[in-house]
Design a protein around this motif. Structure first.
Motif, PDB file in Angstrom:
ATOM      1  N   HIS A   1       2.606  10.510  13.096  1.00  0.00           N
ATOM      2  CA  HIS A   1       3.366   9.658  14.019  1.00  0.00           C
ATOM      3  C   HIS A   1       2.589   8.422  14.443  1.00  0.00           C
ATOM      4  N   TRP A   2       1.342   8.626  14.849  1.00  0.00           N
ATOM      5  CA  TRP A   2       0.538   7.488  15.306  1.00  0.00           C
ATOM      6  C   TRP A   2       0.475   6.425  14.222  1.00  0.00           C
ATOM      7  N   ARG A   3       0.213   6.835  13.009  1.00  0.00           N
ATOM      8  CA  ARG A   3       0.043   5.876  11.908  1.00  0.00           C
ATOM      9  C   ARG A   3       1.345   5.138  11.597  1.00  0.00           C
ATOM     10  N   LYS A   4       2.474   5.814  11.688  1.00  0.00           N
ATOM     11  CA  LYS A   4       3.760   5.167  11.411  1.00  0.00           C
ATOM     12  C   LYS A   4       4.038   4.054  12.411  1.00  0.00           C
ATOM     13  N   VAL A   5       3.782   4.324  13.684  1.00  0.00           N
ATOM     14  CA  VAL A   5       4.008   3.306  14.710  1.00  0.00           C
ATOM     15  C   VAL A   5       2.993   2.176  14.548  1.00  0.00           C
ATOM     16  N   TYR A   6       1.749   2.518  14.330  1.00  0.00           N
ATOM     17  CA  TYR A   6       0.701   1.512  14.160  1.00  0.00           C
ATOM     18  C   TYR A   6       0.986   0.615  12.958  1.00  0.00           C
ATOM     19  N   ASP A   7       1.394   1.206  11.845  1.00  0.00           N
ATOM     20  CA  ASP A   7       1.716   0.416  10.650  1.00  0.00           C
ATOM     21  C   ASP A   7       2.895  -0.524  10.903  1.00  0.00           C
ATOM     22  N   ALA A   8       3.906  -0.053  11.618  1.00  0.00           N
ATOM     23  CA  ALA A   8       5.056  -0.913  11.956  1.00  0.00           C
ATOM     24  C   ALA A   8       4.590  -2.090  12.807  1.00  0.00           C
ATOM     25  N   MET A   9       3.695  -1.820  13.769  1.00  0.00           N
ATOM     26  CA  MET A   9       3.158  -2.888  14.610  1.00  0.00           C
ATOM     27  C   MET A   9       2.409  -3.919  13.767  1.00  0.00           C
ATOM     28  N   LEU A  10       1.575  -3.448  12.855  1.00  0.00           N
ATOM     29  CA  LEU A  10       0.823  -4.374  12.000  1.00  0.00           C
ATOM     30  C   LEU A  10       1.755  -5.262  11.183  1.00  0.00           C
ATOM     31  N   LEU A  11       2.803  -4.685  10.643  1.00  0.00           N
ATOM     32  CA  LEU A  11       3.743  -5.454   9.823  1.00  0.00           C
ATOM     33  C   LEU A  11       4.502  -6.494  10.647  1.00  0.00           C
ATOM     34  N   VAL A  12       4.939  -6.110  11.837  1.00  0.00           N
ATOM     35  CA  VAL A  12       5.641  -7.069  12.700  1.00  0.00           C
ATOM     36  C   VAL A  12       4.694  -8.188  13.106  1.00  0.00           C
ATOM     37  N   ASN A  13       3.475  -7.841  13.494  1.00  0.00           N
ATOM     38  CA  ASN A  13       2.505  -8.871  13.885  1.00  0.00           C
ATOM     39  C   ASN A  13       2.200  -9.814  12.722  1.00  0.00           C
ATOM     40  N   LYS A  14       2.135  -9.273  11.514  1.00  0.00           N
ATOM     41  CA  LYS A  14       1.873 -10.115  10.348  1.00  0.00           C
ATOM     42  C   LYS A  14       3.034 -11.088  10.121  1.00  0.00           C
ATOM     43  N   ARG A  15       4.241 -10.624  10.279  1.00  0.00           N
ATOM     44  CA  ARG A  15       5.410 -11.503  10.125  1.00  0.00           C
ATOM     45  C   ARG A  15       5.413 -12.589  11.211  1.00  0.00           C
ATOM     46  N   ALA A  16       5.082 -12.199  12.442  1.00  0.00           N
ATOM     47  CA  ALA A  16       5.129 -13.127  13.570  1.00  0.00           C
ATOM     48  C   ALA A  16       3.975 -14.127  13.564  1.00  0.00           C
ATOM     49  N   GLU A  17       2.873 -13.781  12.898  1.00  0.00           N
ATOM     50  CA  GLU A  17       1.706 -14.675  12.931  1.00  0.00           C
ATOM     51  C   GLU A  17       1.976 -16.013  12.246  1.00  0.00           C
ATOM     52  N   THR A  18       3.035 -16.107  11.483  1.00  0.00           N
ATOM     53  CA  THR A  18       3.373 -17.382  10.847  1.00  0.00           C
ATOM     54  C   THR A  18       3.811 -18.416  11.877  1.00  0.00           C
ATOM     55  N   VAL A  19       4.243 -17.946  13.059  1.00  0.00           N
ATOM     56  CA  VAL A  19       4.710 -18.881  14.093  1.00  0.00           C
ATOM     57  C   VAL A  19       4.029 -18.691  15.443  1.00  0.00           C
ATOM     58  N   LEU A  20       3.176 -17.677  15.556  1.00  0.00           N
ATOM     59  CA  LEU A  20       2.488 -17.422  16.826  1.00  0.00           C
ATOM     60  C   LEU A  20       0.978 -17.466  16.647  1.00  0.00           C
ATOM     61  N   PRO A  21       0.261 -18.025  17.625  1.00  0.00           N
ATOM     62  CA  PRO A  21      -1.198 -18.066  17.535  1.00  0.00           C
ATOM     63  C   PRO A  21      -1.878 -16.773  17.995  1.00  0.00           C
ATOM     64  N   VAL A  22      -1.104 -15.867  18.586  1.00  0.00           N
ATOM     65  CA  VAL A  22      -1.648 -14.599  19.090  1.00  0.00           C
ATOM     66  C   VAL A  22      -0.756 -13.447  18.636  1.00  0.00           C
ATOM     67  N   LYS A  23      -1.243 -12.234  18.805  1.00  0.00           N
ATOM     68  CA  LYS A  23      -0.467 -11.055  18.418  1.00  0.00           C
ATOM     69  C   LYS A  23       0.754 -10.900  19.332  1.00  0.00           C
TER      70      LYS A  23
END
Length: 98
Positions: A55-77
């Motif tokens: 469970h922990w890894r599934k949520v953490y991986d989803a967070m990493l993917l969303v942050n990676k997508r958002a980093e194209t337009v945001l300077p922070v996580k």
């Protein structure tokens, strides 16, 4: 904001696609529904609708993917984690539309 119908994060004038019917979508849906809340892994897994595996890894991986997508337009996580609690970066809480 997170636009559920089009499965997109809207950041200023930019739109960031979040794949529908994924853990990334469920994570965004939860976090943006209550922008100031800190979510536990179990609460998010319930939103994911998944009862198997790490469970922990599934949520953490989803967070990493969303942050990676958002980093194209945001300077922070966009999404942060502390003590296994997931939450929107506090600098965005006042501007998030629910």
């Amino acid at each position: 904001e997170f636009e559920r119908s089009s499965s997109q994060l809207i950041i200023d004038d930019a739109r960031v696609e979040i794949p529908a019917e994924t853990n990334q979508y469920a994570l965004c849906d939860a976090l943006f529904s209550e922008p100031s809340r800190h979510w536990s892994v179990d609460e998010l897994i319930n939103r994911f609708g998944d009862k198997s595996g790490n469970h922990w890894r599934k949520v953490y991986d989803a967070m990493l993917l969303v942050n990676k997508r958002a980093e194209t337009v945001l300077p922070v996580k966009l999404i942060m984690v502390k003590e296994k609690q997931f939450f929107l970066n506090p600098i965005f809480r006042d501007v998030v539309e629910v």
